[in-house]
Scaffold this motif. Structure first.
Motif, PDB file in Angstrom:
ATOM      1  N   LEU A  48       1.881  -0.934   5.959  1.00  0.00           N
ATOM      2  CA  LEU A  48       1.480  -1.483   4.671  1.00  0.00           C
ATOM      3  C   LEU A  48       2.241  -2.791   4.456  1.00  0.00           C
ATOM      4  CD1 LEU A  48       2.047   1.938   3.954  1.00  0.00           C
ATOM      5  CD2 LEU A  48       0.411   1.147   2.259  1.00  0.00           C
ATOM      6  N   ALA A  52      -0.220  -4.557   0.067  1.00  0.00           N
ATOM      7  CA  ALA A  52      -0.972  -3.319   0.293  1.00  0.00           C
ATOM      8  C   ALA A  52      -1.118  -2.500  -0.986  1.00  0.00           C
ATOM      9  CB  ALA A  52      -0.293  -2.491   1.367  1.00  0.00           C
ATOM     10  N   LYS A  53      -2.270  -1.873  -1.119  1.00  0.00           N
ATOM     11  CA  LYS A  53      -2.520  -0.929  -2.198  1.00  0.00           C
ATOM     12  C   LYS A  53      -2.499   0.479  -1.613  1.00  0.00           C
ATOM     13  CE  LYS A  53      -5.365  -4.184  -4.816  1.00  0.00           C
ATOM     14  NZ  LYS A  53      -6.687  -4.456  -5.409  1.00  0.00           N
ATOM     15  N   ARG A  54      -1.712   1.349  -2.218  1.00  0.00           N
ATOM     16  CA  ARG A  54      -1.555   2.706  -1.665  1.00  0.00           C
ATOM     17  C   ARG A  54      -2.884   3.455  -1.622  1.00  0.00           C
ATOM     18  NH1 ARG A  54       3.362   3.997   0.858  1.00  0.00           N
ATOM     19  NH2 ARG A  54       2.622   6.141   0.679  1.00  0.00           N
ATOM     20  N   GLU A  55      -3.813   3.121  -2.508  1.00  0.00           N
ATOM     21  CA  GLU A  55      -5.096   3.820  -2.492  1.00  0.00           C
ATOM     22  C   GLU A  55      -5.933   3.475  -1.269  1.00  0.00           C
ATOM     23  OE1 GLU A  55      -5.642   0.461  -5.654  1.00  0.00           O
ATOM     24  OE2 GLU A  55      -4.022   1.768  -4.902  1.00  0.00           O
ATOM     25  N   HIS A  56      -5.516   2.458  -0.514  1.00  0.00           N
ATOM     26  CA  HIS A  56      -6.217   2.130   0.725  1.00  0.00           C
ATOM     27  C   HIS A  56      -5.784   3.020   1.884  1.00  0.00           C
ATOM     28  CE1 HIS A  56      -7.194  -2.141  -0.943  1.00  0.00           C
ATOM     29  NE2 HIS A  56      -8.010  -1.206  -1.409  1.00  0.00           N
ATOM     30  N   LEU A  57      -4.774   3.854   1.643  1.00  0.00           N
ATOM     31  CA  LEU A  57      -4.438   4.938   2.567  1.00  0.00           C
ATOM     32  C   LEU A  57      -5.222   6.163   2.107  1.00  0.00           C
ATOM     33  CD1 LEU A  57      -2.734   6.210   4.840  1.00  0.00           C
ATOM     34  CD2 LEU A  57      -0.937   6.613   3.134  1.00  0.00           C
ATOM     35  N   ASN A  60      -3.106  11.887   2.884  1.00  0.00           N
ATOM     36  CA  ASN A  60      -1.713  11.968   2.455  1.00  0.00           C
ATOM     37  C   ASN A  60      -0.773  11.890   3.659  1.00  0.00           C
ATOM     38  OD1 ASN A  60      -1.494  14.620   3.569  1.00  0.00           O
ATOM     39  ND2 ASN A  60      -2.363  15.486   1.693  1.00  0.00           N
ATOM     40  N   GLU A  61       0.486  11.680   3.364  1.00  0.00           N
ATOM     41  CA  GLU A  61       1.465  11.478   4.432  1.00  0.00           C
ATOM     42  C   GLU A  61       1.672  12.738   5.264  1.00  0.00           C
ATOM     43  OE1 GLU A  61       5.002   9.288   3.475  1.00  0.00           O
ATOM     44  OE2 GLU A  61       4.000   8.184   1.877  1.00  0.00           O
ATOM     45  N   GLU A  73       6.270   0.687   5.596  1.00  0.00           N
ATOM     46  CA  GLU A  73       6.088  -0.423   4.668  1.00  0.00           C
ATOM     47  C   GLU A  73       6.869  -1.599   5.228  1.00  0.00           C
ATOM     48  OE1 GLU A  73       6.875   0.471   0.593  1.00  0.00           O
ATOM     49  OE2 GLU A  73       5.849   2.413   0.676  1.00  0.00           O
ATOM     50  N   ASP A  79      -2.600  -6.368   3.663  1.00  0.00           N
ATOM     51  CA  ASP A  79      -2.780  -5.022   3.131  1.00  0.00           C
ATOM     52  C   ASP A  79      -2.397  -4.002   4.213  1.00  0.00           C
ATOM     53  OD1 ASP A  79      -4.144  -2.605   1.892  1.00  0.00           O
ATOM     54  OD2 ASP A  79      -4.813  -4.116   0.462  1.00  0.00           O
ATOM     55  N   ILE A  80      -3.110  -2.903   4.274  1.00  0.00           N
ATOM     56  CA  ILE A  80      -2.815  -1.837   5.234  1.00  0.00           C
ATOM     57  C   ILE A  80      -3.600  -2.076   6.524  1.00  0.00           C
ATOM     58  CG2 ILE A  80      -4.656  -0.317   4.368  1.00  0.00           C
ATOM     59  CD1 ILE A  80      -2.696   2.057   4.880  1.00  0.00           C
TER      60      ILE A  80
END
Length: 225
Positions: A48, A52-57, A60-61, A73, A79-80
């Motif tokens: 990321l 980066a926007k987390r919603e582009h993942l 889940n981890e 990160e 972005d990602i």
């Protein structure tokens, strides 16, 4: 002026990041340090960038960990994105002020030059790569639509020393991109050179083309590999 290319094979992302930082530090300590291009592959990894926007993942981890994907990160732009086997990753460690003979840092020129390197390299395979206005990276036509074949994400410090770089899909498992919105772009897909040509292309086939294109575009006299 010359540069040194280094083929590192498959390297864990964190180890490659540490090597980049060491090489940047060498440039800061000694202005005569030669420019370098690190070429390598990574095991399955998501990174990321600063924007980066987390919603582009899209998973889940815990799912990533179960599937053997690393997640980082990092300080590059963008972005990602995904890195993995079959993808030729390049990390140029360059002194831009020396290379461009200017104290002004022209990052748009640098990104455009990296895109040109990849466009020139793809031409060796009979593939027409192009720039897509508004998007960083290199694109090709695939079945009538634009598809991204190479991503770019860079960092340049105040002294003009570069790190991070580009990722060119050669024989990448494209299904791995389903875990993310690649580079935050949902309206277009990604492609590999192998899928585009409908034959398997090896990293070893593409690497010399990228090195020679890098030399020509950036105006180096030769490469001390």
């Amino acid at each position: 002026m010359t540069f040194i290319s280094h083929w590192l094979g498959q390297v864990e992302y964190q180890a490659a990041l540490a090597q980049q930082r060491e090489m940047v530090e060498a440039h800061l300590k000694d202005a005569d340090t030669p420019d370098s291009l690190l070429l390598l592959e990574h095991p399955p990894t998501l990174t990321l960038g600063r924007c980066a926007k987390r919603e582009h993942l899209l998973v889940n981890e815990a799912t990533l960990q179960q599937r053997g994907f690393a997640l980082f990160e990092v300080e590059r732009g963008g972005d990602i994105t995904y890195h993995g086997p079959g993808q030729l990753v390049g990390y140029p460690i360059l002194n831009l002020k020396r290379l461009y003979r200017s104290n002004e840092l022209d990052l748009h020129r640098y990104i455009s030059d990296i895109e040109e390197v990849l466009i020139v390299a793809l031409a060796e395979f009979g593939v027409k790569g192009w720039r897509y206005p508004g998007y960083t990276g290199v694109w090709v036509d695939f079945e009538g639509d634009p598809a991204k074949i190479a991503a770019i994400g860079i960092k340049v410090n105040s002294k003009g020393i570069t790190s991070h770089g580009f990722a060119l899909n050669i024989s990448t498992d494209l299904s791995h991109f389903d875990l993310i919105v690649p580079c935050g772009i949902c309206e277009h897909g990604v492609i590999s050179l192998s899928r585009l040509l409908r034959r398997t292309v090896a990293i070893d086939d593409a690497r010399p083309c990228v090195i020679e294109a890098f030399r020509r575009v950036f105006g180096y006299e030769n490469n001390n590999e």
